[in-house]
Structure formats: structure tokens, C-alpha cells
Enzyme design. Structure first.
Site, PDB file in Angstrom:
ATOM      1  N   VAL A 160     -55.159  14.729 -55.916  1.00 25.53           N
ATOM      2  CA  VAL A 160     -53.936  14.257 -55.169  1.00 25.53           C
ATOM      3  C   VAL A 160     -54.000  12.680 -54.755  1.00 25.53           C
ATOM      4  O   VAL A 160     -55.061  12.862 -54.370  1.00 25.53           O
ATOM      5  CB  VAL A 160     -53.406  15.083 -54.144  1.00 25.53           C
ATOM      6  CG1 VAL A 160     -52.806  16.788 -54.794  1.00 25.53           C
ATOM      7  CG2 VAL A 160     -54.144  15.247 -53.034  1.00 25.53           C
TER       8      VAL A 160
ATOM      9  N   GLY B 172     -57.800   1.428 -56.417  1.00 29.37           N
ATOM     10  CA  GLY B 172     -57.633   1.516 -57.645  1.00 29.37           C
ATOM     11  C   GLY B 172     -57.010   0.189 -58.438  1.00 29.37           C
ATOM     12  O   GLY B 172     -55.995  -0.345 -57.854  1.00 29.37           O
TER      13      GLY B 172
ATOM     14  N   CYS C  99     -53.563   0.844 -59.314  1.00 29.67           N
ATOM     15  CA  CYS C  99     -52.690   1.442 -58.216  1.00 29.67           C
ATOM     16  C   CYS C  99     -51.956   0.260 -57.303  1.00 29.67           C
ATOM     17  O   CYS C  99     -52.531  -0.747 -57.211  1.00 29.67           O
ATOM     18  CB  CYS C  99     -53.796   2.049 -57.209  1.00 29.67           C
ATOM     19  SG  CYS C  99     -53.219   2.344 -55.534  1.00 29.67           S
TER      20      CYS C  99
ATOM     21  N   THR D 156     -50.326   1.545 -54.436  1.00 30.92           N
ATOM     22  CA  THR D 156     -50.041   2.208 -53.342  1.00 30.92           C
ATOM     23  C   THR D 156     -49.991   1.259 -52.076  1.00 30.92           C
ATOM     24  O   THR D 156     -49.156   1.322 -51.163  1.00 30.92           O
ATOM     25  CB  THR D 156     -50.946   3.453 -53.116  1.00 30.92           C
ATOM     26  OG1 THR D 156     -50.944   4.409 -54.024  1.00 30.92           O
ATOM     27  CG2 THR D 156     -50.853   4.028 -51.618  1.00 30.92           C
TER      28      THR D 156
ATOM     29  N   GLY E 282     -61.595   1.000 -57.466  1.00 32.66           N
ATOM     30  CA  GLY E 282     -61.961  -0.396 -56.929  1.00 32.66           C
ATOM     31  C   GLY E 282     -63.369  -1.006 -57.235  1.00 32.66           C
ATOM     32  O   GLY E 282     -63.740  -2.109 -56.965  1.00 32.66           O
TER      33      GLY E 282
ATOM     34  N   GLY F 149     -62.058   4.156 -63.143  1.00 30.26           N
ATOM     35  CA  GLY F 149     -61.013   4.110 -64.505  1.00 30.26           C
ATOM     36  C   GLY F 149     -61.289   2.904 -65.214  1.00 30.26           C
ATOM     37  O   GLY F 149     -61.607   2.676 -66.295  1.00 30.26           O
TER      38      GLY F 149
ATOM     39  N   ALA G 120     -41.215   6.555 -56.047  1.00 31.11           N
ATOM     40  CA  ALA G 120     -41.509   5.148 -56.313  1.00 31.11           C
ATOM     41  C   ALA G 120     -42.581   5.262 -57.301  1.00 31.11           C
ATOM     42  O   ALA G 120     -43.697   5.812 -57.079  1.00 31.11           O
ATOM     43  CB  ALA G 120     -41.745   4.443 -55.220  1.00 31.11           C
ATOM     44  N   SER G 121     -42.752   4.125 -58.350  1.00 32.28           N
ATOM     45  CA  SER G 121     -43.824   4.423 -59.009  1.00 32.28           C
ATOM     46  C   SER G 121     -45.012   3.486 -58.238  1.00 32.28           C
ATOM     47  O   SER G 121     -44.675   2.656 -57.583  1.00 32.28           O
ATOM     48  CB  SER G 121     -43.372   3.301 -60.284  1.00 32.28           C
ATOM     49  OG  SER G 121     -44.713   2.729 -60.693  1.00 32.28           O
TER      50      SER G 121
ATOM     51  N   GLY H 150     -48.317   3.057 -59.534  1.00 31.36           N
ATOM     52  CA  GLY H 150     -49.150   2.397 -60.454  1.00 31.36           C
ATOM     53  C   GLY H 150     -48.654   1.279 -61.249  1.00 31.36           C
ATOM     54  O   GLY H 150     -47.300   1.272 -61.665  1.00 31.36           O
TER      55      GLY H 150
ATOM     56  N   THR I 112     -84.726  -3.624 -59.509  1.00 29.77           N
ATOM     57  CA  THR I 112     -85.866  -4.633 -59.439  1.00 29.77           C
ATOM     58  C   THR I 112     -85.643  -5.691 -58.248  1.00 29.77           C
ATOM     59  O   THR I 112     -86.865  -6.111 -57.744  1.00 29.77           O
ATOM     60  CB  THR I 112     -86.085  -5.251 -60.957  1.00 29.77           C
ATOM     61  OG1 THR I 112     -85.002  -6.030 -61.012  1.00 29.77           O
ATOM     62  CG2 THR I 112     -86.357  -4.357 -61.937  1.00 29.77           C
TER      63      THR I 112
HETATM   64  P1  5GP Z   1     -60.240   1.825 -60.956  1.00 30.25           P
HETATM   65  O1  5GP Z   1     -61.418   2.326 -61.321  1.00 30.25           O
HETATM   66  O2  5GP Z   1     -59.471   1.635 -62.054  1.00 30.25           O
HETATM   67  O3  5GP Z   1     -60.021   0.774 -59.912  1.00 30.25           O
HETATM   68  O4  5GP Z   1     -59.374   2.846 -60.012  1.00 30.25           O
HETATM   69  C1  5GP Z   1     -59.111   4.236 -60.722  1.00 30.25           C
HETATM   70  C2  5GP Z   1     -58.612   5.358 -59.597  1.00 30.25           C
HETATM   71  O5  5GP Z   1     -57.488   4.811 -59.299  1.00 30.25           O
HETATM   72  C3  5GP Z   1     -58.503   6.561 -60.265  1.00 30.25           C
HETATM   73  O6  5GP Z   1     -59.500   7.526 -60.339  1.00 30.25           O
HETATM   74  C4  5GP Z   1     -57.652   7.158 -59.247  1.00 30.25           C
HETATM   75  O7  5GP Z   1     -58.111   7.698 -57.931  1.00 30.25           O
HETATM   76  C5  5GP Z   1     -56.612   5.881 -59.005  1.00 30.25           C
HETATM   77  N1  5GP Z   1     -55.510   5.926 -59.716  1.00 30.25           N
HETATM   78  C6  5GP Z   1     -55.167   6.105 -60.998  1.00 30.25           C
HETATM   79  N2  5GP Z   1     -53.761   5.930 -61.231  1.00 30.25           N
HETATM   80  C7  5GP Z   1     -53.107   5.915 -60.310  1.00 30.25           C
HETATM   81  C8  5GP Z   1     -51.771   5.368 -59.687  1.00 30.25           C
HETATM   82  O8  5GP Z   1     -50.969   5.261 -60.695  1.00 30.25           O
HETATM   83  N3  5GP Z   1     -51.443   5.112 -58.421  1.00 30.25           N
HETATM   84  C9  5GP Z   1     -52.613   4.963 -57.579  1.00 30.25           C
HETATM   85  N4  5GP Z   1     -52.268   4.980 -56.293  1.00 30.25           N
HETATM   86  N5  5GP Z   1     -53.598   5.331 -57.685  1.00 30.25           N
HETATM   87  C10 5GP Z   1     -54.168   5.684 -59.106  1.00 30.25           C
END
Ligand code: 5GP
Length: 354
Positions: free
Chosen positions: A130, A183, A186, A188, A227, A248, A293-294, A296, A323
Site C-alpha cells: 500500500v 519514487g 511518484c 505524493t 529513489g 522501478g 487525486a492522482s 503518480g 573495489t
Molecule cells: P522508482 O524506482 O521509480 O524511483 O520508484 C519505484 C517505486 O515507486 C515503487 O516500487 C513504488 O513503491 C512507488 N510508486 C510506484 N507508482 C507510484 C505512484 O503512482 N505513486 C506513488 N506515490 N508511488 C509510486
């Protein structure tokens, strides 16, 4: 109102101090790790890097490619039971694949159907995912999932603070997924202002997790999620004692990735979008619910070809870091860590030249 004044750090806020090394070849660096998990009691050996359970990265094709390197793919939760049945019929590497679910009743019903169909032995990891693990309901769902799947290794999250990390582990998770707002896809932080810089999250939460142990099995573990932008960020995550790394962005844009392949002015691109983006919500739920709200973002990335080449580069970069600090094994990374706090990580002056 309270303000915490100590500075919290991101991957980009630090560099790694080199140390005397007796290593003669980076080939000798061992990147596999072995763990025994707190609750499932299972033993696992592999390279502790996972493709995120997003529909652009957590695909069957990615699982086939990454499992050859003993890396994990967390399958996205939108595959149907029939899709999963077909995939598992000839994918025989349960140690390198995770089944994902959310906390809706439908998610648990689908998991029930998966277990009833006898597919439970085909994956050793389950991701209970979540965006906000601070919900009381989530904590109860961790407990429910542990009861339903006593022998599976449960990865649960996401959170960013030590007290909730401990609680998730005590309720039955083996690994806590850490990261809110970090992310690349993301939004958020933009939409809600909530977040925690990723390096500090991992430092603080892994310390808490490793303090929870069962002498007969193992300790609580963490997975840094989101991140990681550059290959060096994987090393930095392991340095600040993340046991696993999920990404991701690392796994987006490849042949094995999901998302549409798009041609624009003779060049190929591939979609990458957050699972709470408008694009994902429209695809999987038909629309964005009015009260939501979106959170992402949707982008197109230059198409990068086979993910195998990137894996070689990523693992090569970890070996190279080793190394510079004299670590023979990934396991030793955190023991040889000195971070330097910096205000300028990279020289980007040639970035706009090809
Ligand atoms: P990245 O590796 O691209 O920086 O982050 C990947 C992570 O971003 C995912 O594993 C997940 O936890 C988070 N994430 C994926 N989609 C969304 C999104 O639409 N909104 C938010 N808040 N986080 C996301």
C-alpha cells in the site's frame, strides 16, 4: 506543531569515502547474499535486488530475465489467475518471484483463489503493498496474511519510520518495504507534502528492523523502495544497510518492461507510469475515482533494449564500488561505510552533449 531539526539525507546528499583495498579483480566480488527470514524461516540466496511490482516493471518477461541473475521480480497485481497459472506452469524459480496484493477484500479473495489453484508453491515471496502502511487496517492485514501464508516470505510496506517498521515485523512480515514519496513516478510529495529522504529512512528503519530477531531463524529485514536513480544508488542503499533494494526506474523502458512501445520521429520510447497515476487508474479501473487525486506521473523513456545489458552494468557498478572500499562481498558493504555529506554529487557539465 513540532519541527525535527536534524537533517535527513537522500542518496544524492552523500558520496562514499574510498578505503584501502587488497582486491585484485572486481570479478572476485561476491554479490549474492544469504538470509534466513524471521517468520517464514525460509533460507534464500541471491542478489538482493527486485524489480518493482508496477505493471511497467513487474512483468513475466522481467521475471524470466532477472531470475537468471538470481534477482527478484515482484509481479504486478493486475495479472489474472489464468495468466498466473499459465506463467507458473513453466517458471520454476520460486525464490526469484513475488506475488503482489493490496489490502482490498478482492485482493485477498484473489490470493485465496491462487492458493486454492495450488499455485502457492510457485512463488516464495508475497508483497503486501500500500502507499501508506500507517493505516491501522494495513497492520491487521499483515497479521491476516501471515496466518493465511505461514511459510511464505512476506514483504510489506510502505513506511519510512522505525516504530511502524517494528510493528509491521512484529505482526508477521519478514521484510519491510521502506519509502514514501521517493519514487521517480511518484507525486505524493507534490500532492501531499508527505515523505522522508530515502537514505535516512533506510538508516533508521534498518537499525530498528535488525533489532527484531528470532534466534531460531533470523532478523527483521528492510527493502529500500524507490529513489534509486543512478547505479551508484544501489551501492548507497546497501551501504546504509538496506538488505534488499527495489526499483522501478532501473527496470523501466526495456524490452521486458511493460508499458506501450511508442515511435516518435523515428525514435523508440517506452511508457513508464506510477501505479497511482491517471494512466494506471484508467487502465485498471476505467477512471480516477472522484475522491482520489492522482499521485503518480506518466513519462515516456527512450527504449533501452534488453534488460540483460543493464543488469551487467548495474552489477558491474556494484563490483566496482566494492573495489574502491575493499569489500570482497556485498555483505561487507555496510561494515566498510563512511559517507561524506556533500552539496554537489555529480559533475553534469557535459550532460547536454551526446
Ligand atoms: P522508482 O524506482 O521509480 O524511483 O520508484 C519505484 C517505486 O515507486 C515503487 O516500487 C513504488 O513503491 C512507488 N510508486 C510506484 N507508482 C507510484 C505512484 O503512482 N505513486 C506513488 N506515490 N508511488 C509510486
Amino acid at each position: 506543531m513540532r519541527i525535527e531539526n536534524d537533517v535527513k539525507l537522500d542518496f544524492e546528499d552523500v558520496l562514499i569515502r574510498p578505503k584501502r583495498s587488497t582486491l585484485t579483480s572486481r570479478k572476485k566480488v561476491e554479490l549474492e547474499r544469504s538470509f534466513r527470514f524471521l517468520h517464514s524461516g525460509r533460507s534464500w540466496t541471491g542478489i538482493p535486488i527486485a524489480a518493482a511490482n508496477m505493471d511497467t516493471t513487474g512483468t513475466f518477461e522481467m521475471a524470466r530475465a532477472l531470475s537468471r541473475h538470481k534477482m527478484i521480480t515482484a509481479l504486478h497485481k493486475h495479472y489474472s489467475v489464468a495468466d498466473l497459472e499459465a506463467f507458473f506452469s513453466d517458471f520454476g524459480k520460486p525464490d526469484y518471484v513475488a506475488y503482489s496484493l493490496g489490502i482490498r477484500d478482492e485482493d485477498f479473495e484473489k490470493l485465496g483463489a491462487i492458493l486454492d489453484a495450488g499455485l502457492g508453491d510457485h512463488f516464495n515471496f508475497i508483497v503486501l503493498d500500500v502507499p501508506n502502511a500507517y493505516l491501522e487496517r494495513f497492520i491487521l492485514n499483515v497479521k491476516q496474511l501471515r496466518k493465511l501464508c505461514p511459510k511464505h516470505t512476506i514483504i510489506a510496506g510502505n513506511c519510512v519510520t522505525n516504530e511502524i517498521t517494528e510493528e509491521i515485523l512484529l505482526r508477521g512480515a519478514d521484510i519491510v518495504k521502506e519509502g514514501i514519496g521517493s519514487g521517480s513516478a511518484c507525486t505524493t510529495r507534490t500532492m501531499t507534502g508527505v515523505g522522508y529522504p530515502q537514505l535516512s529512512t533506510v538508516i533508521e528503519c534498518s537499525d530498528a528492523a535488525h533489532g527484531i530477531s528470532n534466534p531460531a531463524t533470523g532478523v527483521g529485514l528492510v527493502m529500500s523502495d524507490g529513489g534509486a536513480v543512478y547505479p551508484c544508488d544501489a551501492a548507497k542503499a546497501f551501504f546504509c544497510v538496506s538488505d534488499f533494494l527495489m526499483s522501478g526506474q532501473f527496470f523501466a523502458g526495456f524490452e521486458q518492461s511493460g508499458g506501450e512501445l511508442i515511435e516518435k520521429d523515428g525514435l523508440m520510447y517506452k511508457q513508464y507510469y506510477g501505479m497511482s497515476s491517471t494512466a494506471a487508474m484508467k487502465k485498471h479501473y476505467g477512471s480516477v475515482a472522484k475522491h482520489r487525486a492522482s499521485e503518480g506521473r506518466e513519462v515516456v523513456l527512450p527504449y533501452k533494449g534488453d534488460v540483460d545489458d543493464f543488469v551487467d552494468e548495474l552489477l558491474g557498478s556494484l563490483r566496482s564500488t566494492a573495489t574502491y572500499i575493499g569489500a570482497l562481498k556485498l555483505k561487507e558493504f555496510s561494515k566498510r561505510t563512511t559517507f561524506l555529506r556533500v552539496n554537489h554529487q555529480l559533475n553534469t557539465s557535459l550532460e547536454n552533449y551526446t
